[in-house]
Design a protein around this motif. Structure first.
Motif, PDB file in Angstrom:
ATOM      1  N   CYS A   1      38.828  40.856  38.567  1.00 50.88           N
ATOM      2  CA  CYS A   1      38.041  40.274  37.486  1.00 50.88           C
ATOM      3  C   CYS A   1      38.191  38.752  37.475  1.00 50.88           C
ATOM      4  O   CYS A   1      39.281  38.215  37.703  1.00 50.88           O
ATOM      5  CB  CYS A   1      38.507  40.859  36.155  1.00 50.88           C
ATOM      6  SG  CYS A   1      37.430  40.503  34.779  1.00 50.88           S
TER       7      CYS A   1
ATOM      8  N   TRP B   1      40.784  46.426  32.880  1.00 51.46           N
ATOM      9  CA  TRP B   1      40.318  46.256  34.259  1.00 51.46           C
ATOM     10  C   TRP B   1      41.484  46.281  35.242  1.00 51.46           C
ATOM     11  O   TRP B   1      41.380  46.843  36.335  1.00 51.46           O
ATOM     12  CB  TRP B   1      39.527  44.958  34.388  1.00 51.46           C
ATOM     13  CG  TRP B   1      38.112  45.110  33.910  1.00 51.46           C
ATOM     14  CD1 TRP B   1      37.637  44.882  32.650  1.00 51.46           C
ATOM     15  CD2 TRP B   1      37.007  45.574  34.670  1.00 51.46           C
ATOM     16  NE1 TRP B   1      36.302  45.175  32.582  1.00 51.46           N
ATOM     17  CE2 TRP B   1      35.875  45.589  33.801  1.00 51.46           C
ATOM     18  CE3 TRP B   1      36.844  45.973  35.992  1.00 51.46           C
ATOM     19  CZ2 TRP B   1      34.611  45.987  34.237  1.00 51.46           C
ATOM     20  CZ3 TRP B   1      35.580  46.364  36.423  1.00 51.46           C
ATOM     21  CH2 TRP B   1      34.489  46.372  35.556  1.00 51.46           C
TER      22      TRP B   1
ATOM     23  N   GLN C   1      33.960  42.197  38.318  1.00 57.51           N
ATOM     24  CA  GLN C   1      33.446  41.853  36.994  1.00 57.51           C
ATOM     25  C   GLN C   1      33.671  40.371  36.723  1.00 57.51           C
ATOM     26  O   GLN C   1      34.689  39.804  37.115  1.00 57.51           O
ATOM     27  CB  GLN C   1      34.168  42.666  35.913  1.00 57.51           C
ATOM     28  CG  GLN C   1      33.754  42.391  34.485  1.00 57.51           C
ATOM     29  CD  GLN C   1      32.463  43.089  34.096  1.00 57.51           C
ATOM     30  OE1 GLN C   1      32.300  44.276  34.344  1.00 57.51           O
ATOM     31  NE2 GLN C   1      31.556  42.362  33.484  1.00 57.51           N
TER      32      GLN C   1
END
Length: 346
Positions: A267, A260, A312
Motif C-alpha cells: 500500500c 492491508w 492500493q
C-alpha cells in the motif's frame, strides 16, 4: 520553473501543427496534446492517440481573447467580462459555436470550449500559429496529453511515460504551475454555470460579475449539469491511476493500513497532515498542506505511486472547503474509475 525551448523547437512544433501532426505543449494547468483545431484529420489523430470517445468534446486554445469571435457566436456580455478578468488563465468558457467549427471538436454539439492559456511557451506557440494562418481562424485543440481517463501529465517526462514509443514531439516548458485542469464555465445559457471546478473558484467568478449574475455560478451542481453541454473531464470516472485508489479520513489511515498489512498487500499513502509512520506502508508521498501547492503536486504523486506496483493507493481525505473543491473533484473521479471497473467485473 518555466523552461524556454530553443527557437528551433518552436519552429519545428509550428511546422508539425501546420502539417496536421500532433504536438505536446505545456500549459499552466497540465500538458496538452495539441493539433490544428480546424483540420479534421489532425483532430482525428488526437482521438486516436488518446483512445478518446468521439462524442467527448475538446477545448480549443487561442492566442488572445479577440480570437474568441472567430470561434463563438452570440457571446454574452458576462462571458466577455470573465475573459477580460481571467484570460490568459485556467478558465474555459463554453459558448455557442460558429457554424464552421468542426463537429469532431465539439462532440457534435452546438457549443465549443475556448480558453487562452497563461503559460508563456503555449502563448508563444499560439501566437506563431495564428500568424502563420494569414488571418484565418487559428486555434489548437489540446486535451490533456495522456491516454483517455488516466492521470493528466504535469511534466514533459509524464508525457513520455504515457505514450512511450508513440510519444509526439514535446515542447518542454517545465512543470505546470497549477497542476489540475481548468475551471469550465458554461456561457451558452442566460446565466453562467460552473461545470468543472478548478483553480479559479465560483466565488472568484461571482466577484467579477455584478447584480443578479453574481449569483449565477450554481451551487446546485446536479440540477445545473442536467441541462449542460458535454465538456472535457466531466465523466464520473476520470483522472485515474491503474492502481486502485481510496480516500480515507486522517484518523482512520493507520487502521486501514493495518488491515492491508494483515492481508499481505502493498500500500502507498498520499498524506498532507498525518505521518502514519507507526503503520505499515510501502511508499509515502508527503504533500503540502496548502491547496495551491497540493494541486501542483497531485498528479505527480499519483503517477509516482502508480509506478510502484502497489495493491492500493490511500489518499488522506481533504479539508471540506472551497479552496480544496477542485482537488476533491479530481480525486472523487479517480476513485470512481475503479468502482466502475469493479461493478463491471473487470
Amino acid at each position: 520553473m518555466v523552461n524556454s525551448p530553443a527557437p528551433a523547437d518552436f519552429a519545428h512544433a509550428l511546422d508539425l501543427l501546420n502539417a496536421g501532426a500532433l504536438v505536446a505543449l505545456p500549459t499552466e494547468t497540465v500538458y496538452g496534446l495539441g493539433a490544428d483545431a480546424s483540420n479534421p484529420d489532425a483532430v482525428a489523430k488526437i482521438f486516436a492517440a488518446k483512445g478518446r470517445p468521439a462524442d467527448h468534446p475538446l477545448i480549443v486554445h487561442l492566442a488572445n481573447a479577440e480570437a474568441m469571435q472567430d470561434w463563438a457566436r452570440d457571446v454574452p456580455e458576462y462571458a466577455r467580462q470573465l475573459a477580460a478578468a481571467f484570460w490568459p488563465g485556467p478558465l474555459t468558457l463554453i459558448l455557442k459555436k460558429q457554424s464552421w467549427v468542426l463537429d469532431a471538436v465539439t462532440g457534435g454539439q452546438d457549443t465549443v470550449g475556448l480558453r487562452v492559456p497563461a503559460h508563456p511557451v503555449a502563448l508563444e506557440l499560439l501566437r506563431c500559429f495564428a500568424a502563420s494562418r494569414h488571418d484565418s481562424p487559428a486555434g489548437i485543440a489540446a486535451p490533456s496529453a495522456n491516454r483517455f481517463g488516466r492521470i493528466s501529465p504535469t511534466t514533459a517526462e509524464h508525457v513520455r511515460d504515457e505514450f512511450a514509443d508513440a510519444t509526439p514531439f514535446i515542447l518542454d516548458g517545465g512543470p505546470c504551475a497549477v497542476g489540475i485542469e481548468s475551471t469550465i464555465v458554461d456561457c451558452s445559457r442566460h446565466q453562467p454555470v460552473v461545470l468543472r471546478p478548478g483553480h479559479i473558484t465560483a466565488a472568484q467568478i461571482a466577484a467579477v460579475l455584478s447584480g443578479e449574475q453574481a449569483q449565477s455560478p450554481a451551487n446546485d451542481m446536479h440540477a445545473a449539469r442536467k441541462a449542460a453541454p458535454r465538456v472535457s473531464g466531466s465523466l464520473a470516472a476520470h483522472y485515474a491511476p491503474a492502481t486502485p485508489l481510496r480516500i480515507v479520513k486522517s484518523q482512520d489511515i493507520p487502521e486501514v493500513l493495518a488491515v492491508w498489512q494483515h492481508a499481505g498487500k502493498r500500500c502507498g499513502v498520499v498524506a498532507y497532515s498525518v505521518d502514519p509512520r507507526d503503520a505499515s506502508f510501502h511508499e509515502l508521498v508527503r504533500m503540502p498542506a496548502t491547496s495551491m501547492e497540493y494541486a501542483q503536486g497531485l498528479y505527480a504523486a499519483l503517477r509516482k505511486l502508480d509506478a510502484e506496483g502497489l495493491d492500493q493507493i490511500i489518499v488522506e481525505a481533504l479539508p471540506d472547503s472551497q479552496d480544496w473543491a477542485a482537488i476533491a473533484d479530481r480525486l472523487q473521479r479517480a476513485t470512481a474509475a475503479h468502482a466502475l471497473a469493479d461493478s463491471s467485473g473487470r
